[in-house]
Design a protein around this motif. Structure first.
Motif, PDB file in Angstrom:
ATOM      1  N   TYR A   1       0.817  -1.220   0.000  1.00  0.00           N
ATOM      2  CA  TYR A   1       0.000   0.000   0.000  1.00  0.00           C
ATOM      3  C   TYR A   1       0.846   1.264   0.000  1.00  0.00           C
ATOM      4  N   LYS A   2       2.099   1.159   0.422  1.00  0.00           N
ATOM      5  CA  LYS A   2       2.950   2.352   0.566  1.00  0.00           C
ATOM      6  C   LYS A   2       3.153   3.087  -0.754  1.00  0.00           C
ATOM      7  N   GLN A   3       3.008   2.401  -1.870  1.00  0.00           N
ATOM      8  CA  GLN A   3       3.155   3.064  -3.174  1.00  0.00           C
ATOM      9  C   GLN A   3       2.068   4.106  -3.421  1.00  0.00           C
ATOM     10  N   TYR A   4       0.966   4.039  -2.679  1.00  0.00           N
ATOM     11  CA  TYR A   4      -0.150   4.959  -2.859  1.00  0.00           C
ATOM     12  C   TYR A   4      -0.179   6.088  -1.826  1.00  0.00           C
ATOM     13  N   LEU A   5       0.727   6.087  -0.867  1.00  0.00           N
ATOM     14  CA  LEU A   5       0.656   7.038   0.239  1.00  0.00           C
ATOM     15  C   LEU A   5       0.756   8.501  -0.179  1.00  0.00           C
ATOM     16  N   LEU A   6       1.502   8.802  -1.221  1.00  0.00           N
ATOM     17  CA  LEU A   6       1.655  10.201  -1.640  1.00  0.00           C
ATOM     18  C   LEU A   6       0.388  10.776  -2.253  1.00  0.00           C
ATOM     19  N   GLU A   7      -0.474   9.904  -2.779  1.00  0.00           N
ATOM     20  CA  GLU A   7      -1.674  10.405  -3.466  1.00  0.00           C
ATOM     21  C   GLU A   7      -2.962  10.220  -2.683  1.00  0.00           C
ATOM     22  N   SER A   8      -2.895   9.598  -1.510  1.00  0.00           N
ATOM     23  CA  SER A   8      -4.134   9.283  -0.791  1.00  0.00           C
ATOM     24  C   SER A   8      -3.973   9.363   0.718  1.00  0.00           C
ATOM     25  N   PRO A   9      -5.029   9.776   1.420  1.00  0.00           N
ATOM     26  CA  PRO A   9      -5.022   9.675   2.883  1.00  0.00           C
ATOM     27  C   PRO A   9      -5.133   8.204   3.275  1.00  0.00           C
ATOM     28  N   SER A  10      -4.748   7.896   4.502  1.00  0.00           N
ATOM     29  CA  SER A  10      -4.787   6.503   4.931  1.00  0.00           C
ATOM     30  C   SER A  10      -5.360   6.371   6.333  1.00  0.00           C
ATOM     31  N   ILE A  11      -5.893   5.184   6.610  1.00  0.00           N
ATOM     32  CA  ILE A  11      -6.441   4.856   7.922  1.00  0.00           C
ATOM     33  C   ILE A  11      -5.842   3.524   8.359  1.00  0.00           C
ATOM     34  N   ASP A  12      -5.253   3.504   9.556  1.00  0.00           N
ATOM     35  CA  ASP A  12      -4.711   2.288  10.136  1.00  0.00           C
ATOM     36  C   ASP A  12      -5.868   1.509  10.764  1.00  0.00           C
ATOM     37  N   LEU A  13      -6.120   0.304  10.284  1.00  0.00           N
ATOM     38  CA  LEU A  13      -7.207  -0.520  10.806  1.00  0.00           C
ATOM     39  C   LEU A  13      -6.859  -1.157  12.155  1.00  0.00           C
ATOM     40  N   LYS A  14      -5.605  -1.057  12.551  1.00  0.00           N
ATOM     41  CA  LYS A  14      -5.130  -1.549  13.861  1.00  0.00           C
ATOM     42  C   LYS A  14      -5.530  -2.999  14.106  1.00  0.00           C
ATOM     43  N   GLY A  15      -5.443  -3.812  13.064  1.00  0.00           N
ATOM     44  CA  GLY A  15      -5.729  -5.229  13.191  1.00  0.00           C
ATOM     45  C   GLY A  15      -7.191  -5.613  13.068  1.00  0.00           C
ATOM     46  N   TYR A  16      -8.071  -4.647  12.957  1.00  0.00           N
ATOM     47  CA  TYR A  16      -9.493  -4.952  12.813  1.00  0.00           C
ATOM     48  C   TYR A  16      -9.782  -5.571  11.447  1.00  0.00           C
ATOM     49  N   THR A  17     -10.953  -6.174  11.318  1.00  0.00           N
ATOM     50  CA  THR A  17     -11.361  -6.825  10.084  1.00  0.00           C
ATOM     51  C   THR A  17     -12.290  -5.908   9.296  1.00  0.00           C
ATOM     52  N   LEU A  18     -12.031  -5.810   8.010  1.00  0.00           N
ATOM     53  CA  LEU A  18     -12.842  -5.017   7.086  1.00  0.00           C
ATOM     54  C   LEU A  18     -13.618  -5.996   6.205  1.00  0.00           C
ATOM     55  N   VAL A  19     -14.940  -5.878   6.206  1.00  0.00           N
ATOM     56  CA  VAL A  19     -15.775  -6.785   5.422  1.00  0.00           C
ATOM     57  C   VAL A  19     -16.611  -5.984   4.425  1.00  0.00           C
ATOM     58  N   PRO A  20     -17.025  -6.635   3.328  1.00  0.00           N
ATOM     59  CA  PRO A  20     -17.893  -5.938   2.379  1.00  0.00           C
ATOM     60  C   PRO A  20     -19.202  -5.537   3.048  1.00  0.00           C
ATOM     61  N   GLY A  21     -19.718  -4.403   2.675  1.00  0.00           N
ATOM     62  CA  GLY A  21     -20.975  -3.929   3.252  1.00  0.00           C
ATOM     63  C   GLY A  21     -22.163  -4.308   2.401  1.00  0.00           C
ATOM     64  N   PHE A  22     -23.282  -4.376   3.037  1.00  0.00           N
ATOM     65  CA  PHE A  22     -24.538  -4.566   2.320  1.00  0.00           C
ATOM     66  C   PHE A  22     -25.227  -3.214   2.274  1.00  0.00           C
ATOM     67  N   ILE A  23     -25.597  -2.790   1.092  1.00  0.00           N
ATOM     68  CA  ILE A  23     -26.294  -1.524   0.951  1.00  0.00           C
ATOM     69  C   ILE A  23     -27.786  -1.816   1.035  1.00  0.00           C
ATOM     70  N   ASP A  24     -28.421  -1.303   2.054  1.00  0.00           N
ATOM     71  CA  ASP A  24     -29.833  -1.578   2.305  1.00  0.00           C
ATOM     72  C   ASP A  24     -30.588  -0.263   2.278  1.00  0.00           C
ATOM     73  N   SER A  25     -31.314  -0.047   1.201  1.00  0.00           N
ATOM     74  CA  SER A  25     -32.085   1.191   1.097  1.00  0.00           C
ATOM     75  C   SER A  25     -33.420   1.016   1.806  1.00  0.00           C
ATOM     76  N   HIS A  26     -33.327   0.612   3.046  1.00  0.00           N
ATOM     77  CA  HIS A  26     -34.428   0.357   3.958  1.00  0.00           C
ATOM     78  C   HIS A  26     -35.374  -0.724   3.447  1.00  0.00           C
ATOM     79  N   VAL A  27     -34.808  -1.736   2.860  1.00  0.00           N
ATOM     80  CA  VAL A  27     -35.533  -2.955   2.581  1.00  0.00           C
ATOM     81  C   VAL A  27     -35.159  -3.868   3.736  1.00  0.00           C
TER      82      VAL A  27
END
Length: 79
Positions: A42-68
């Motif tokens: 990911y370090k190759q992208y650091l100059l062009e983008s802000p970053s967030i350290d997940l600190k070991g947490y898990t990132l999962v795909p989200g479900f978009i629910d337009s109130h269904v």
């Protein structure tokens, strides 16, 4: 630095993709997932983008629910 770019790193990234089921970071460019990887790629992208350290947490795909009501819809489909 683009407003719609972001790096999320130092976590467990679950993709649900057969080609690449997981990674340690994700690079988002113009609001879309551009790259996913392991280690420090990911370090190759650091100059062009802000970053967030997940600190070991898990990132999962989200479900978009337009109130269904997701579970109600699933149960209705089964009946």
């Amino acid at each position: 630095m683009e407003a719609n770019n972001l790096i999320l790193y130092n976590g467990k990234v679950i993709t649900l993709s057969e080609d690449r089921p997981s990674g340690e970071w994700v690079y988002i460019k113009n609001g879309l997932i551009e790259d996913i990887g392991d280690k420090e790629g990911y370090k190759q992208y650091l100059l062009e983008s802000p970053s967030i350290d997940l600190k070991g947490y898990t990132l999962v795909p989200g479900f978009i629910d337009s109130h269904v009501h997701l579970m109600e819809s699933a149960f209705n489909a089964l009946s």
